[in-house]
Design an enzyme around this catalytic site. Structure first.
Site, PDB file in Angstrom:
ATOM      1  N   HIS A  28       1.942   4.531  -2.890  1.00  0.00           N
ATOM      2  CA  HIS A  28       2.064   5.977  -2.672  1.00  0.00           C
ATOM      3  C   HIS A  28       3.465   6.460  -3.047  1.00  0.00           C
ATOM      4  O   HIS A  28       3.644   7.466  -3.752  1.00  0.00           O
ATOM      5  CB  HIS A  28       1.807   6.312  -1.203  1.00  0.00           C
ATOM      6  CG  HIS A  28       0.390   6.129  -0.758  1.00  0.00           C
ATOM      7  ND1 HIS A  28      -0.691   6.587  -1.480  1.00  0.00           N
ATOM      8  CD2 HIS A  28      -0.125   5.548   0.371  1.00  0.00           C
ATOM      9  CE1 HIS A  28      -1.808   6.294  -0.834  1.00  0.00           C
ATOM     10  NE2 HIS A  28      -1.492   5.655   0.281  1.00  0.00           N
ATOM     11  N   HIS A  45       0.838  -1.209   0.000  1.00  0.00           N
ATOM     12  CA  HIS A  45       0.000   0.000   0.000  1.00  0.00           C
ATOM     13  C   HIS A  45       0.869   1.254   0.000  1.00  0.00           C
ATOM     14  O   HIS A  45       0.701   2.146  -0.848  1.00  0.00           O
ATOM     15  CB  HIS A  45      -0.910  -0.015   1.231  1.00  0.00           C
ATOM     16  CG  HIS A  45      -1.809   1.172   1.333  1.00  0.00           C
ATOM     17  ND1 HIS A  45      -3.128   1.149   0.933  1.00  0.00           N
ATOM     18  CD2 HIS A  45      -1.593   2.433   1.789  1.00  0.00           C
ATOM     19  CE1 HIS A  45      -3.668   2.338   1.129  1.00  0.00           C
ATOM     20  NE2 HIS A  45      -2.762   3.139   1.664  1.00  0.00           N
ATOM     21  N   GLU A  46       1.809   1.310   0.926  1.00  0.00           N
ATOM     22  CA  GLU A  46       2.652   2.502   1.023  1.00  0.00           C
ATOM     23  C   GLU A  46       3.617   2.599  -0.162  1.00  0.00           C
ATOM     24  O   GLU A  46       3.959   3.698  -0.591  1.00  0.00           O
ATOM     25  CB  GLU A  46       3.429   2.496   2.344  1.00  0.00           C
ATOM     26  CG  GLU A  46       2.549   2.497   3.589  1.00  0.00           C
ATOM     27  CD  GLU A  46       1.566   3.653   3.626  1.00  0.00           C
ATOM     28  OE1 GLU A  46       1.845   4.703   3.008  1.00  0.00           O
ATOM     29  OE2 GLU A  46       0.509   3.511   4.272  1.00  0.00           O
TER      30      GLU A  46
END
Length: 418
Positions: free
Chosen positions: A22, A18-19
């Site tokens: 980003h 997820h990170e």
């Protein structure tokens, strides 16, 4: 121990991917990413690569990517300050020493008259001879305060300088990567375990189950149950689930012979807390590359629809805390999945990944969805929202999320330990 290891691996993977979404798209947009963190709280491990510090923190409750410009810069240099300047080969300022200048004898000490670290990248200052000089700052210059180094963030490296599309993609990329991870996990599951097919056929049979006791065997083709013709797996399991502890009659075809077998399904708690029947049989499977790829996407979509059904209950008022789980509940469910084997654990990890992606996209302040709402409002208004007001909204949203987490965790404790 297996449960703890499974939780660490699964949550570490879900948060990391997820990170990373980003981070990757933020860097593609040219945003300076100061830190990539797994967990919150004190650092327990860190290293720096290029411009980004990668850290593992004590509390494994998520993660974050700290992008330049999202928060006010912590170091503020005002006129009248004495600072030390270190120059690179191009005679640009490469380091600005805020304090402890005696530890940097190579630095030129000046008194600041004017400094711009964002747009002009210049320092106007008086040297030790009283002359007013102008110095150009390298766009990757380092600020040194208390011997801690922080790279400056010129305006073109800050989050707010990028287009609406670039910022929206950098935010949306986190949940998007969770959806893609679920697809990849489910494709791998289908390639190794086999792709479930929608046939009314008996796959693996669980030992000591109702199916074994009744005499059902792997490969049996179910023709009808209680006289009702059966064509698909879903039709068969639907009837089984409707008859816990009630005898039902299977008509099966086995190696060219027709057999009639009475079966009494056992009882278990269903998805929404209601009793349902089960006999201990697995879905039949087949191995196919293209089929596995399709399975990855269709199963991910199915997980999405299930989660949206639960969210729909919130809107209609039929919601119960029994439908959600916090850290304690997820820990216990992960342990149960791990006990059932790696393939069940893979499906559970995929479902969690989809859940994480969807929850993050909800229009809740402090979540990715809340941030996307503010970016969307900026696109409509033609100008950004007041940063202080937006920050206050996100702070309140975060506080409410923490309150909800406490309530859900207490509910988990009541369910599992009381």
């Amino acid at each position: 121990m297996n449960t703890l290891l499974s939780v660490i691996v699964i949550f570490g993977l879900l948060v990391f991917i997820h990170e990373w979404g980003h981070l990757y798209f933020a860097k593609r947009a040219g945003i300076l990413c100061r830190e990539f963190a797994i967990g919150f709280g004190p650092k327990i491990f860190s290293f720096k690569r290029n411009e980004t510090v990668y850290t593992i923190r004590l509390l494994p409750l998520g993660g974050f990517v700290r992008m330049a410009g999202e928060d006010p810069e912590m170091i503020d240099i005002k006129p009248g300050y004495e600072i030390g300047l270190v120059f690179n080969a191009a005679r640009k300022v490469s380091k600005i020493i805020i304090n402890n200048k005696s530890k940097h004898p190579e630095a030129l000490v000046v008194q600041v008259e004017k400094i711009d670290l964002e747009r002009e990248l210049i320092i106007e200052a008086y040297n030790d001879e009283g002359e007013r000089m102008q110095y150009k700052i390298d766009n990757q210059a380092i600020l040194v305060q208390d011997e801690q180094e922080t790279q400056i963030a010129p305006w073109n490296r800050q989050f707010g300088s990028k287009t609406v599309g670039q910022r929206a993609l950098a935010i949306f990329a986190g949940p998007m990567m969770n959806f893609l991870l679920a697809v990849v996990i489910l494709i791998a599951f289908a390639l190794f375990q086999g792709m479930p097919v929608d046939e009314a056929q008996i796959g693996d049979v669980t030992p000591d189950s109702a199916a074994i006791e009744a005499g059902l065997q792997e490969g049996d083709q179910v023709i009808a149950i209680d006289g009702q013709p059966i064509d698909t797996w879903d039709e068969m399991t639907s009837i089984i689930q409707q008859h816990p502890n009630e005898s039902i009659v299977f008509e099966v075809e086995r190696r060219g012979q027709s057999l009639t077998i009475p079966v009494t399904p056992s009882e278990r708690v269903g998805q929404f807390g209601d009793p349902e029947g089960f006999v201990g049989i697995a879905r039949p499977t087949e191995f196919s590359l293209m089929g596995s790829i399709m399975f990855g996407f269709t199963q991910t979509y199915m997980f999405m629809t299930m989660i949206f059904e639960v969210l729909g209950m919130i809107v209609t008022g039929n919601f119960s805390l029994d439908y959600v789980a916090g850290p304690v509940g997820i820990y216990n469910y992960t342990g149960e999945a791990a006990a059932m084997g790696i393939f069940v654990l893979m499906q559970w990890a995929a479902a969690l990944s989809v859940n994480l992606g969807i929850i993050n996209l909800l229009p809740i302040p402090a979540m990715d969805g809340g941030r996307l709402i503010f970016i969307g409002l900026e696109a409509v208004r033609g100008k950004p929202m007041d940063p202080q007001k937006e920050g206050l909204v996100h702070f309140i949203g975060f506080a409410l999320l923490m309150l909800l987490m406490i309530v859900v965790t207490w509910n988990d404790i009541n369910k599992f330990f009381m």
